[in-house]
Scaffold this active site. Structure first.
Site, PDB file in Angstrom:
ATOM      1  N   ASN A   1       0.866  -1.184   0.000  1.00 17.95           N
ATOM      2  CA  ASN A   1       0.000   0.000   0.000  1.00 17.95           C
ATOM      3  C   ASN A   1       0.905   1.237   0.000  1.00 17.95           C
ATOM      4  O   ASN A   1       1.516   1.569   1.010  1.00 17.95           O
ATOM      5  CB  ASN A   1      -0.884  -0.032   1.249  1.00 17.95           C
ATOM      6  CG  ASN A   1      -1.863   1.119   1.300  1.00 17.95           C
ATOM      7  OD1 ASN A   1      -1.828   2.016   0.443  1.00 17.95           O
ATOM      8  ND2 ASN A   1      -2.726   1.120   2.303  1.00 17.95           N
TER       9      ASN A   1
ATOM     10  N   LYS B   1       3.660   0.786   2.808  1.00 10.53           N
ATOM     11  CA  LYS B   1       3.298  -0.220   3.818  1.00 10.53           C
ATOM     12  C   LYS B   1       3.359  -1.581   3.163  1.00 10.53           C
ATOM     13  O   LYS B   1       2.920  -1.724   2.010  1.00 10.53           O
ATOM     14  CB  LYS B   1       1.853   0.000   4.281  1.00 10.53           C
ATOM     15  CG  LYS B   1       1.685   1.065   5.321  1.00 10.53           C
ATOM     16  CD  LYS B   1       0.265   0.960   5.894  1.00 10.53           C
ATOM     17  CE  LYS B   1      -0.178   2.308   6.383  1.00 10.53           C
ATOM     18  NZ  LYS B   1      -1.610   2.461   6.507  1.00 10.53           N
TER      19      LYS B   1
ATOM     20  N   HIS C   1     -12.945   3.424  -0.248  1.00 14.82           N
ATOM     21  CA  HIS C   1     -12.948   2.466   0.873  1.00 14.82           C
ATOM     22  C   HIS C   1     -13.633   1.153   0.485  1.00 14.82           C
ATOM     23  O   HIS C   1     -14.110   0.412   1.345  1.00 14.82           O
ATOM     24  CB  HIS C   1     -13.703   3.018   2.112  1.00 14.82           C
ATOM     25  CG  HIS C   1     -13.048   4.168   2.790  1.00 14.82           C
ATOM     26  ND1 HIS C   1     -13.758   5.234   3.294  1.00 14.82           N
ATOM     27  CD2 HIS C   1     -11.745   4.416   3.073  1.00 14.82           C
ATOM     28  CE1 HIS C   1     -12.939   6.100   3.843  1.00 14.82           C
ATOM     29  NE2 HIS C   1     -11.707   5.632   3.719  1.00 14.82           N
TER      30      HIS C   1
ATOM     31  N   ASN D   1     -10.188   8.098  10.018  1.00 18.22           N
ATOM     32  CA  ASN D   1      -9.806   9.487   9.783  1.00 18.22           C
ATOM     33  C   ASN D   1     -10.549  10.019   8.555  1.00 18.22           C
ATOM     34  O   ASN D   1     -11.091  11.117   8.544  1.00 18.22           O
ATOM     35  CB  ASN D   1      -8.290   9.515   9.609  1.00 18.22           C
ATOM     36  CG  ASN D   1      -7.772  10.894   9.676  1.00 18.22           C
ATOM     37  OD1 ASN D   1      -8.369  11.750  10.336  1.00 18.22           O
ATOM     38  ND2 ASN D   1      -6.686  11.147   8.983  1.00 18.22           N
TER      39      ASN D   1
ATOM     40  N   GLY E   1     -11.067   2.896  12.680  1.00 17.75           N
ATOM     41  CA  GLY E   1     -10.582   3.421  13.972  1.00 17.75           C
ATOM     42  C   GLY E   1     -11.667   3.870  14.924  1.00 17.75           C
ATOM     43  O   GLY E   1     -11.706   3.460  16.091  1.00 17.75           O
TER      44      GLY E   1
ATOM     45  N   GLY F   1     -15.154   3.606  14.421  1.00 19.58           N
ATOM     46  CA  GLY F   1     -16.243   2.622  14.473  1.00 19.58           C
ATOM     47  C   GLY F   1     -15.922   1.427  15.356  1.00 19.58           C
ATOM     48  O   GLY F   1     -16.800   0.889  16.027  1.00 19.58           O
TER      49      GLY F   1
HETATM   50  P1  ADP Z   1      -7.277   6.046   8.780  1.00 18.01           P
HETATM   51  O1  ADP Z   1      -8.444   6.567   7.983  1.00 18.01           O
HETATM   52  O2  ADP Z   1      -6.138   7.004   8.848  1.00 18.01           O
HETATM   53  O3  ADP Z   1      -6.895   4.610   8.468  1.00 18.01           O
HETATM   54  P2  ADP Z   1      -8.181   4.951  11.315  1.00 18.01           P
HETATM   55  O4  ADP Z   1      -9.152   3.935  10.795  1.00 18.01           O
HETATM   56  O5  ADP Z   1      -6.946   4.459  11.960  1.00 18.01           O
HETATM   57  O6  ADP Z   1      -7.853   6.065  10.244  1.00 18.01           O
HETATM   58  O7  ADP Z   1      -8.991   5.857  12.375  1.00 18.01           O
HETATM   59  C1  ADP Z   1      -8.434   6.972  12.983  1.00 18.01           C
HETATM   60  C2  ADP Z   1      -9.478   7.577  13.907  1.00 18.01           C
HETATM   61  O8  ADP Z   1      -9.858   6.586  14.875  1.00 18.01           O
HETATM   62  C3  ADP Z   1      -8.994   8.785  14.684  1.00 18.01           C
HETATM   63  O9  ADP Z   1      -9.979   9.801  14.663  1.00 18.01           O
HETATM   64  C4  ADP Z   1      -8.863   8.236  16.095  1.00 18.01           C
HETATM   65  O10 ADP Z   1      -9.123   9.222  17.069  1.00 18.01           O
HETATM   66  C5  ADP Z   1      -9.960   7.206  16.116  1.00 18.01           C
HETATM   67  N1  ADP Z   1      -9.782   6.275  17.250  1.00 18.01           N
HETATM   68  C6  ADP Z   1      -8.849   5.325  17.398  1.00 18.01           C
HETATM   69  N2  ADP Z   1      -8.991   4.741  18.632  1.00 18.01           N
HETATM   70  C7  ADP Z   1     -10.026   5.365  19.229  1.00 18.01           C
HETATM   71  C8  ADP Z   1     -10.677   5.237  20.492  1.00 18.01           C
HETATM   72  N3  ADP Z   1     -10.264   4.344  21.384  1.00 18.01           N
HETATM   73  N4  ADP Z   1     -11.720   6.062  20.768  1.00 18.01           N
HETATM   74  C9  ADP Z   1     -12.147   6.972  19.863  1.00 18.01           C
HETATM   75  N5  ADP Z   1     -11.582   7.140  18.671  1.00 18.01           N
HETATM   76  C10 ADP Z   1     -10.538   6.353  18.349  1.00 18.01           C
END
Ligand code: ADP
Length: 408
Positions: free
Chosen positions: A7, A14, A183, A217, A337, A339
């Site tokens: 990726n 990655k 996605h 994110n 993240g 969800g």
């Molecule tokens: P990306 O789109 O960069 O792959 P991720 O799926 O890793 O993003 O999600 C990142 C988001 O998940 C951030 O907003 C982060 O704050 C949120 N997040 C991760 N762990 C938690 C948690 N325990 N509680 C609330 N939000 C979280």
């Protein structure tokens, strides 16, 4: 069989090496700051399953050198997991945009490589680094089959009423202006897992009416009917739809023009405002990260609370819309993240949806018990099943790669 999943971002690479029999990752890593300052500040982090990660500085002027470091780490006598590169049977690449040409994953040849290049125009931030990754791997592993897995492919089943913008039709015909969605690999993976769950509940595939909520994110939702995407919240670009970390999502389409006049800014500046300075960050002024906003709102920060409320309200609104698109609803899936990790947010999203048959069990939601990456959080008597599913885009890419090469 061992499959390497790649990726590539603009300054990152990655990698993840899968044993496709056990479907377990054997080692994975991240090359960072590739090409920045000539690559002099680059870093490789490498992690072998079940062992401590290590990181070391490296000079990576481009992705070709980054892939060299990744392959060295995988075959290293101390940290490696394979004796020789010959063990890598195939490489699966994440590619963001496949336009209308690819509704499925595909083995890469010169023609496919050219198509990925053609779609750079539609995804100028993402397809160019994806292409660099493909070229670097084809060079480093000549003769090893390479597969492209597209973020847009899963949504190619959307009907025209869901993907055509109400603009002059020639823009679609001549310039490919339409909704594509993103996605897709994540939506496909979690909807597959939801499909398995619903079948266990005795619900036949043709009746599966699932809404998947990928809240990271970046965030998007998909309406999935009998396993096929019929609508999704992102559009021609990933800006449409939900409130995200730094993206505004849906807007009055006249607003960008109004803002250009109001602020005396050009199109590029307004684009940056909507993509990089908006969303959770823009509303709260605190952070683009959901955790920071949740913490600040607990401490009484009203704008952080407003940002979280806006985020949840937009998801709830689309749940209602997609229940209408699907002609009913029997499953909601939370993933990514936010969800997967934020119980109060999940509860807030579905608050007030009892009228649609959505009832959460607070204790299941709070003390999430994942079984093989899936947890039910709806109450026993909830007509709509609510699940949390750990997404696994890399595994999906590895599976597609094997399937294309072995036909199974
Ligand atoms: P990306 O789109 O960069 O792959 P991720 O799926 O890793 O993003 O999600 C990142 C988001 O998940 C951030 O907003 C982060 O704050 C949120 N997040 C991760 N762990 C938690 C948690 N325990 N509680 C609330 N939000 C979280």
């Amino acid at each position: 069989m061992k499959v390497l999943v790649i990726n590539c971002g603009s300054s990152s690479l990655k990698y993840d090496l899968f044993d496709t029999v056990t479907e377990q990752s054997q080692a994975k890593g991240l090359c960072e700051r590739v090409g920045i300052d000539g690559g002099t500040e680059a870093l490789i982090e490498h992690e072998v399953a079940g062992k401590d990660a290590f990181e070391k500085p490296a000079c990576m002027p481009d992705h070709t050198v980054a892939i060299k470091y990744a392959l060295e780490a995988l075959t290293d006598t101390d940290h490696g997991v394979i004796d020789s590169l010959d063990e890598i049977a195939a490489v699966g690449h994440r590619v963001v945009h496949g336009g209308e040409a690819f509704a499925e994953s595909v083995v890469i040849d010169d023609e496919v490589e050219q198509a990925v290049e053609d779609f750079c125009e539609l995804a100028p931030l993402h397809n160019p680094p994806n292409l660099l990754g493909i070229r670097a791997c084809r060079k480093a592993l000549p003769g090893v089959p390479q597969v492209a897995v597209f973020d847009t492919a899963f949504h190619q089943t959307m009907p025209p009423q869901a993907y055509i913008y109400a603009l002059p039709y020639e823009l679609y015909e001549e310039h490919r202006v339409r909704r594509y969605g993103f996605h897709g690999t994540s939506h496909r993976y979690v909807s597959l897992r939801a499909g398995e769950y619903l079948q266990e509940q005795g619900i036949a595939v043709e009746d599966h009416k699932v809404v998947t909520c990928h809240l990271g994110n970046g965030g998007s939702m998909a309406a999935v009917l009998a396993g096929k995407s019929i609508d999704t919240t992102m559009g021609m670009t990933p800006l449409e739809g939900l409130v995200m970390g730094t993206r505004c999502g849906d807007l009055d389409p006249a607003l960008p023009l109004y803002l250009m006049d109001l602020l005396g800014q050009d199109a590029k500046q307004i684009d940056a405002l909507m993509n990089k300075q908006s969303g959770l960050l823009g509303v709260s002024g605190v952070s683009s990260d959901m955790r920071d906003n949740q913490n600040a709102s607990v401490e009484g920060d009203e704008r952080a609370q407003l940002a979280v409320d806006l985020f949840c309200y937009r998801v709830r609104k689309y749940l209602g819309a997609y229940a209408a698109s699907l002609g009913g609803l029997n499953c909601i899936v939370f993933t990514a993240g936010i969800g997967e990790n934020d119980p109060p947010l999940r509860a807030q999203v579905v608050e007030g949806l009892q009228f649609m048959g959505v009832k959460i069990d607070e204790s299941l939601n709070d003390t999430l018990q994942l079984h093989d990456g899936v947890a039910r959080i709806s109450a026993d008597d909830s007509p709509v099943h609510v699940l949390v599913v750990k997404t696994d885009e890399e595994l999906m890419i590895a599976r597609d790669t094997v399937e294309l090469l072995t036909g199974s």
